[in-house]
Design an enzyme around this catalytic site. Structure first.
Site, PDB file in Angstrom:
ATOM      1  N   GLY A  27      -6.305  22.344  42.395  1.00  0.00           N
ATOM      2  CA  GLY A  27      -5.562  21.671  43.455  1.00  0.00           C
ATOM      3  C   GLY A  27      -6.431  20.999  44.500  1.00  0.00           C
ATOM      4  N   GLU A  87       4.875   6.032  28.796  1.00  0.00           N
ATOM      5  CA  GLU A  87       4.993   6.881  27.615  1.00  0.00           C
ATOM      6  C   GLU A  87       3.662   7.063  26.879  1.00  0.00           C
ATOM      7  OE1 GLU A  87       6.290   3.962  28.136  1.00  0.00           O
ATOM      8  OE2 GLU A  87       5.576   2.684  26.505  1.00  0.00           O
ATOM      9  N   HIS A 113      -6.858  10.150  37.050  1.00  0.00           N
ATOM     10  CA  HIS A 113      -7.652  10.454  35.856  1.00  0.00           C
ATOM     11  C   HIS A 113      -9.133  10.300  36.204  1.00  0.00           C
ATOM     12  CE1 HIS A 113      -8.567  10.996  31.663  1.00  0.00           C
ATOM     13  NE2 HIS A 113      -9.435  10.002  31.789  1.00  0.00           N
ATOM     14  N   ALA A 133     -14.711   9.635  44.615  1.00  0.00           N
ATOM     15  CA  ALA A 133     -13.646   8.736  44.137  1.00  0.00           C
ATOM     16  C   ALA A 133     -12.255   9.374  44.207  1.00  0.00           C
ATOM     17  CB  ALA A 133     -13.956   8.290  42.708  1.00  0.00           C
TER      18      ALA A 133
HETATM   19  C1  GAR Z   1      -9.397  16.396  38.371  1.00  0.00           C
HETATM   20  O1  GAR Z   1     -10.705  15.990  38.115  1.00  0.00           O
HETATM   21  C2  GAR Z   1      -8.413  15.417  37.756  1.00  0.00           C
HETATM   22  O2  GAR Z   1      -8.834  14.098  37.829  1.00  0.00           O
HETATM   23  C3  GAR Z   1      -8.375  15.901  36.324  1.00  0.00           C
HETATM   24  O3  GAR Z   1      -8.390  17.312  36.411  1.00  0.00           O
HETATM   25  C4  GAR Z   1      -9.079  17.706  37.624  1.00  0.00           C
HETATM   26  C5  GAR Z   1      -8.148  18.600  38.410  1.00  0.00           C
HETATM   27  O4  GAR Z   1      -8.745  19.080  39.588  1.00  0.00           O
HETATM   28  N1  GAR Z   1      -7.227  15.401  35.640  1.00  0.00           N
HETATM   29  C6  GAR Z   1      -7.228  15.053  34.354  1.00  0.00           C
HETATM   30  O5  GAR Z   1      -8.187  15.195  33.625  1.00  0.00           O
HETATM   31  C7  GAR Z   1      -5.909  14.463  33.847  1.00  0.00           C
HETATM   32  N2  GAR Z   1      -6.110  13.831  32.570  1.00  0.00           N
HETATM   33  P1  GAR Z   1      -7.892  19.626  40.807  1.00  0.00           P
HETATM   34  O6  GAR Z   1      -6.851  20.605  40.266  1.00  0.00           O
HETATM   35  O7  GAR Z   1      -8.907  20.345  41.654  1.00  0.00           O
HETATM   36  O8  GAR Z   1      -7.274  18.470  41.529  1.00  0.00           O
END
Ligand code: GAR
Length: 195
Positions: free
Chosen positions: A15, A144, A106, A176
């Protein structure tokens, strides 16, 4: 009084992206956002504590996820859904119901290193394996196709020769993700309320 869009943030883990949104929101930098709800698909997600600390309603849905999620979203008239480290794929039906209302962060420069199987640390491992020298993060609308919706905002980050996947992940988050996700959310919310 500024009109605000009601926002729900979906999480699965740490999170930190949710925290970035909370921080900017508390600082008054997201004037068109009403941070209404946090939903986790995991009972023990660390992000739940972050929502509680900020006094934002937070629920964990661990069964019949989409059915229960829809009920909660409709009950509150949620306008925008943010996927912030939410690692479950949403069905086409669900995504179509919230067309141009779901945004995702992402951790790469889409269209590189994205789509099925590319999530979390795996993205950065693949980047390092290819010896790519610039990576970054992308906020996009969800459609989708996994990671296939229209791009809203991107930011590039340098990859260093001796980076580990963890180091690269941390730099991309700090330089970023935590910057562009709140910014893109405010942009989408502003456009929606001013429609
Ligand atoms: C983040 O780096 C986010 O960009 C990635 O998971 C991590 C979650 O961190 N999301 C993906 O890979 C989605 N395809 P967080 O729970 O600390 O925000």
């Amino acid at each position: 009084m500024v009109n605000k869009a009601k926002v729900a943030v979906l999480i699965s883990g740490g999170g930190t992206n949710l925290q970035a949104i909370i921080d900017k929101w508390l600082e008054g930098e997201l004037p068109h956002v009403d941070l209404n709800l946090v939903v986790s698909n995991k009972k023990d997600a660390k992000g739940i504590k972050r929502a509680e600390k900020a006094n934002i309603e937070c629920i964990a849905i661990t069964e019949d996820f989409e059915e229960n999620l829809l009920k909660e979203l409709e009950k509150r008239n949620i306008d925008i859904i943010v996927l912030a480290g939410f690692l479950k794929i949403l069905s086409v039906d669900f995504v179509n119901k919230y067309h141009d209302r779901i945004i995702n962060i992402h951790p790469s420069l889409i269209p590189s290193f994205c789509g099925a199987g590319y999530y979390g640390l795996r993205v950065h491992e693949a980047v390092l394996e290819k010896n790519v020298q610039i990576s970054g993060a992308t906020v996009h609308f969800v459609n989708e196709i996994p990671d296939g919706g229209t791009i809203i905002m991107q930011k590039a980050v340098e990859v260093r020769k001796d980076d580990t996947a963890l180091e690269l992940q941390k730099r991309i988050m700090e330089q970023a993700e935590w910057e562009i996700l709140p910014m893109a959310l405010e942009l989408v919310a502003k456009n929606l309320v001013e429609e």
